[in-house]
Write an enzyme that holds these catalytic residues in place. Structure first.
Site, PDB file in Angstrom:
ATOM      1  N   GLU A  76      62.285   6.363  70.062  1.00 55.30           N
ATOM      2  CA  GLU A  76      63.473   7.058  69.978  1.00 55.30           C
ATOM      3  C   GLU A  76      63.884   8.108  70.720  1.00 55.30           C
ATOM      4  O   GLU A  76      63.867   9.412  70.327  1.00 55.30           O
ATOM      5  CB  GLU A  76      63.508   7.507  68.549  1.00 55.30           C
TER       6      GLU A  76
ATOM      7  N   GLU B 235      61.254  -0.450  63.486  1.00 51.93           N
ATOM      8  CA  GLU B 235      60.905   0.402  62.139  1.00 51.93           C
ATOM      9  C   GLU B 235      62.134  -0.046  61.428  1.00 51.93           C
ATOM     10  O   GLU B 235      63.340  -0.036  61.592  1.00 51.93           O
ATOM     11  CB  GLU B 235      61.137   1.824  62.466  1.00 51.93           C
TER      12      GLU B 235
HETATM   13  C1  NOJ Z   1      61.861   7.329  62.942  1.00 52.87           C
HETATM   14  C2  NOJ Z   1      60.524   7.897  63.670  1.00 52.87           C
HETATM   15  O1  NOJ Z   1      60.116   7.182  64.884  1.00 52.87           O
HETATM   16  C3  NOJ Z   1      59.115   7.982  62.670  1.00 52.87           C
HETATM   17  O2  NOJ Z   1      58.341   8.732  63.270  1.00 52.87           O
HETATM   18  C4  NOJ Z   1      59.792   8.587  61.312  1.00 52.87           C
HETATM   19  O3  NOJ Z   1      58.745   9.003  60.567  1.00 52.87           O
HETATM   20  C5  NOJ Z   1      60.749   7.780  60.946  1.00 52.87           C
HETATM   21  N1  NOJ Z   1      62.073   7.680  61.572  1.00 52.87           N
HETATM   22  C6  NOJ Z   1      61.054   8.027  59.341  1.00 52.87           C
HETATM   23  O4  NOJ Z   1      61.894   9.242  59.202  1.00 52.87           O
END
Ligand code: NOJ
Length: 479
Positions: free
Chosen positions: A171, A386
């Site tokens: 990200e 994710e």
């Molecule tokens: C995206 C992130 O990559 C991850 O580290 C984070 O905890 C999650 N979002 C949830 O917020």
């Protein structure tokens, strides 16, 4: 287990996984030779900026409990696991000498996973920058790119015999925005110029590592040979116009450009989006760049794309001021705010269903993102790296959590992924965020995401109902 055949059958070999990141679960933050990262230092120096003063110092103690955690992955049907390497465990100062204990830890973890039939998918950079580099300008300084490239090569050499699936950055858009626009994450700056330079340096670092990866692949550095793959993990949030007004349509296009296309386009097409380049040029904030950096993009596109999806955005052109607020408390009446003066402001969907942290639940948004990857490059492998839901949870009298809402969340998103596959998108796997409740950055520990409930006082793990459900889904390769 039910005997009826599944309605939604996934392709053979589909990866049933979950994800974590080093700093969010490992703990042992300053043990076994690990150097400090920017996040370690930020949390030590500014505990008040983290919800309930949560700290990653011990996190989920995964460093000491990784064998138990792998066993629990197996019990919950995992065939894949996405994790990140802590750069400071390999190079405590970010470059120079390596740390044998850190190297041994990841080797042991990969071996444990592979012996359990769980394929690791490894992210090189999930936000924890060596503090030594942070002090020298971090990602604003192009020297960091050189150190990252060296760190990546070292990881390929050290772990290429065990790991087939790699990604460079997690990200980069979110890291840039929170670190350099809202100032919520380290280095807590609010400078658009710095943000754009950092985002460009991320794109260059990514392309440089892809280039080295492909060269090392040709030279036989990976046991998986030609099957070894490198990708980029993006939070490609869908952006819709708040209304049909052409000004909002334009605002949505801009927001999509700044947040999404600025990263997807170089990684998949090899070029920056012209409209956003022009926007930055007209504001006098184009990043310092060279022609050879731009050529790197053209020559080094990704093998696969990782999609992180949580919620969509709705953009309005009515943005008289810049304003930012993240709901870190889980109070349902507290909205997130994100507005960049004169460009766009994100607004709530009046008919949307929201989590207690103000994130809309909208599975359909995932379809557009998956389809988008297909439009960029037909047939490109896509992993949902994710997807998940943060909730307020506690153990019930039976010592478990009946997280029906999470099951529904995952099921509805998987249905969408299934439809995308049926329509030709090459979706290869799903990594639920997260394997276990973890240190959720400035949200601390209250926002629980896991298949595994982690007791904060004892670190005891308990499989939630969603984890048991996932085991069945994986066993039947569908539901
Ligand atoms: C995206 C992130 O990559 C991850 O580290 C984070 O905890 C999650 N979002 C949830 O917020």
């Amino acid at each position: 287990m039910t005997n009826a055949s599944p309605t939604y059958v996934f392709p053979k070999g589909f990866v049933w996984g979950s994800a974590t990141a080093a700093i969010q679960v490992e703990g042992a933050a300053s043990l076994y030779g690990k150097g400090p990262s920017n996040w370690d230092v930020f949390c030590r120096e500014h505990p008040e900026k983290i919800f309930d003063r949560g700290s990653p110092e011990v996190a989920c103690d995964h460093y000491h409990r990784y064998k138990e955690d792998v066993r629990l992955m197996k019990e919950t049907g995992h065939t894949g696991y996405r994790l990140s390497i802590a750069w400071t465990r390999i190079f405590p100062e970010g470059y120079g000498r390596t740390n044998p204990e850190g190297i041994a830890f990841y080797r042991a973890l990969f071996d444990e996973l592979l012996a359990s039939g769980i394929e690791p998918n490894v992210t090189l950079y999930h936000w924890d920058l060596p503090q030594t580099l942070a002090e020298r300008g971090g990602w604003e300084n192009k020297e960091t790119i050189e150190h990252f490239v060296h760190y990546a090569r070292t990881c390929f050499e050290l772990f290429g015999s065990r790991v087939r699936l790699w990604s460079t950055l997690n990200e980069p858009a979110w890291t840039t925005l929170q670190g350099y626009v809202t100032g919520l994450h380290p280095p807590n700056q609010t400078s658009h110029r710095a943000a754009i330079q950092v985002s460009h340096n991320f794109n260059v670092a990514h392309a440089r590592v892809v280039k080295d990866f492909q060269a090392m692949k040709r030279a036989g550095a990976f046991a998986a040979g030609a099957e070894a793959q490198i990708g980029l993990v993006l939070n490609m949030s869908t952006v819709y116009p708040a209304t049909k007004d052409p000004l909002d349509v334009r605002a949505a296009r801009l927001a999509d450009g700044v947040l999404n296309r600025w990263f997807i386009d170089p990684a998949l097409k090899g070029v920056y989006p012209e409209d956003i380049w022009e926007l930055y040029r007209s504001c006098g904030i184009l990043p310092v760049h060279t022609e050879s950096e731009l050529a790197l993009f053209r020559e080094n596109t990704v093998d696969y794309i990782g999609v992180n999806y949580y919620y969509p955005h709705y953009a309005s052109s009515d943005a008289p001021e810049s304003a930012y607020h993240l709901n870190t408390s889980g109070k349902a009446n507290e909205d997130c705010v994100f507005a960049i003066k004169d460009l766009f402001r994100f607004v709530k969907n009046p008919s949307g269903k929201y989590t207690d942290w103000g994130w809309e639940i909208f599975p359909e948004g995932l379809y557009e993102l998956l389809w988008r990857a297909q439009e960029y490059r037909p047939g490109i492998p896509v992993y949902i790296t994710e997807n998940g839901v943060g909730m307020n949870e506690k153990l019930d009298d039976q010592g478990t959590v009946n997280d029906e809402a999470r099951i529904e969340f995952v099921r509805e998103h998987l249905k969408v992924a299934h439809r995308a596959i049926s329509n030709g998108v090459n979706v290869k796997g799903y990594y639920m965020w997260a394997l276990m409740d973890n240190f959720s950055w400035v949200n601390g520990f209250k926002k629980r995401y896991g298949f595994l409930f982690v007791d904060r006082a004892t670190q005891a793990r308990s499989i939630k109902a969603s984890g048991r459900w996932y085991r069945e889904v994986s066993a039947r390769n569908g539901f």
